[in-house]
Design a protein around this motif. Structure first.
Motif: not given
Length: 255
Positions: A150-169
């Motif tokens: 599963l690939n997630l893309f952000s148009e923002t630098v440092d778009g994914f913090d630890g919380n986002t990664e946990d929820i995406a996982t």
């Protein structure tokens, strides 16, 4: 005014609740009623809707090849052109975060595509040709023949913090379970369809050539071997293409 990103960060439990509802909806489907591609499309669309940092999403499927042959990569369930272009660039370069995620069974995070030491040529091309600035790739499944991420893309630098990664996982984990169920259902439907078509072909041969079920199956198997045609494909021809002509291979096989 509170931005969607800050609101999201302040109340991640609401996102988990929505993921739980999504999981119940997908897992609660009757066996065989949902195709694997349907699951992937639901997950990628949900990732964009549920996670504000995610601007684009898609899945990469890598099909294993024989030794010394390059793996075959395909882009599926993309929410737009960006994921498809990214996978095309990965395929062109023969490497990238999605390959890394599926082969090494881990999550791969890229904080800034313009300043990423891994895959420098690929990342430079991505930064030039797409709006993608950060990437999160999470392994979804591994089978004998295929691997998926599963690939997630952000148009923002440092778009994914630890919380986002946990929820995406968490989302990816539910997706993997749903995919497993969908694949089993697909295999079951395929097996039932194969059994039914072979049964129909046997019935036609039994009626036409006055043979019993075992002999009818032997005829199909013999024709399959002689023509190097899978048994199910041959049975489909017998049932749907045209009746076997008198004196043809089937009649000869009964002699």
């Amino acid at each position: 005014m509170t931005s969607p990103r800050s609101g999201y960060a302040a109340d991640p439990t609401s996102v988990h609740a929505r993921i739980a509802r999504l999981a119940r909806s997908v897992h609660g489907s009757s066996p065989g009623s949902v195709r694997p591609d349907d699951v992937l499309e639901t997950v990628t669309n949900s990732a964009v809707q549920l996670l504000p940092p995610v601007d684009h999403a898609g899945a990469t499927v890598v099909r294993k090849q024989r030794q010394h042959k390059r793996a075959d990569l395909s882009s599926v369930a993309a929410t737009g052109d960006v994921p498809r272009l990214f996978d095309a660039l990965q395929d062109e370069h023969g490497d990238g975060p999605c390959f890394e995620a599926v082969w090494t069974q881990q999550t791969v995070l890229i904080c800034d595509t313009a300043d990423e030491p891994r895959w420098p040529d690929l990342m430079r091309t991505v930064a030039e040709q797409t709006p993608v600035r950060s990437i999160l790739s999470i392994q979804l499944f591994v089978t004998d023949l295929e691997l998926g991420a599963l690939n997630l893309f952000s148009e923002t630098v440092d778009g994914f913090d630890g919380n986002t990664e946990d929820i995406a996982t968490t989302l990816a984990a539910h997706a993997a379970i749903a995919l497993s169920g969908a694949r089993r259902g697909q295999q079951f439907r395929s097996a039932v369809a194969t059994r039914d078509i072979i049964g129909q072909a046997k019935g036609m041969l039994m009626e036409r050539y006055r043979v019993d079920a075992d002999r009818a199956f032997d005829i199909l198997r013999q024709l399959s071997q002689e023509s190097n045609t899978p048994l199910a494909d041959l049975a489909t021809q017998v049932v749907s293409v045209e009746p076997l002509r008198s004196g043809g291979p089937a009649e000869n096989a009964t002699s």
